[in-house]
Scaffold this motif. Structure first.
Motif, mmCIF file in Angstrom:
data_model
loop_
_atom_site.group_PDB
_atom_site.id
_atom_site.type_symbol
_atom_site.label_atom_id
_atom_site.label_comp_id
_atom_site.label_asym_id
_atom_site.label_seq_id
_atom_site.Cartn_x
_atom_site.Cartn_y
_atom_site.Cartn_z
ATOM 1 N N GLU A 283 1.141 -10.531 -7.695
ATOM 2 C CA GLU A 283 -0.285 -9.837 -8.003
ATOM 3 C C GLU A 283 0.167 -8.626 -9.130
ATOM 4 O O GLU A 283 -0.928 -8.698 -10.193
ATOM 5 C CB GLU A 283 -0.628 -8.956 -6.748
ATOM 6 N N ASN B 51 8.434 -15.513 -4.186
ATOM 7 C CA ASN B 51 7.361 -15.671 -3.164
ATOM 8 C C ASN B 51 6.855 -14.152 -2.561
ATOM 9 O O ASN B 51 6.308 -14.139 -1.728
ATOM 10 C CB ASN B 51 8.094 -16.183 -1.589
ATOM 11 N N GLU C 59 4.257 -11.673 -2.722
ATOM 12 C CA GLU C 59 2.843 -11.837 -3.053
ATOM 13 C C GLU C 59 2.423 -10.413 -3.864
ATOM 14 O O GLU C 59 1.637 -10.568 -4.908
ATOM 15 C CB GLU C 59 1.913 -11.822 -1.876
#
Length: 147
Positions: free
Chosen positions: A40, A34, A36
């Motif tokens: 990325e 989870n 981010e």
């Protein structure tokens, strides 16, 4: 991210390959699906861009020196085994030291890279090896209470 920073620096210095960096990034992402930032990084075109991003966005004031150091010394030990203690290796370790975050450069085991190759100048590979092995084993010795 502390371990990933170590791998990013090692990749930038040519000590680990893109595959090694990507494998560790994948493992860390799978442990934190989870996150981010990790997502990325996973989506970036190549390992060099991901490594540069890690280095640029890392909060060095929150560096976990032990996690960072353990990851780095593990890979450096393997790298040393593969190429041996040579003047070239010593120069590579000094260049690595120059690229380390300032908050760890003057601390053991990292500061060792500024002088570990000195004995090579008079042909004493054994002494240099012992100094490097001290650096590579630093965190294991900490567990044993030897520091």
């Amino acid at each position: 991210m502390n371990e990933l920073l170590a791998y990013a620096i090692l990749l930038c210095e040519g000590i680990v390959s893109d595959d090694v960096f990507n494998r560790r990034l994948d493992e860390i992402f799978l442990e934190n699906p989870n996150d981010e930032v990790l997502l990325e990084l996973e989506c970036m075109e190549n390992a060099e861009k991901a490594a540069a991003s890690v280095r640029a966005r890392f909060d060095y004031s929150n560096l976990d020196k032990e996690r960072f150091g353990r990851a780095m010394m593990k890979e450096l030990s393997e790298y040393c085994r593969s190429c041996g203690i040579t003047e070239r290796f010593g120069k590579k370790m000094y260049l690595l030291w120059e690229s380390l975050p300032g908050c760890v450069q003057d601390e053991e085991p990292f500061s060792i890279f500024t002088y570990a190759d000195d004995p090579l100048s008079w042909g004493d590979e054994r002494q240099s090896r012992e100094i490097y092995e001290k650096a590579f084993g630093y965190y294991d010795q900490m567990l044993k209470g030897e520091h």
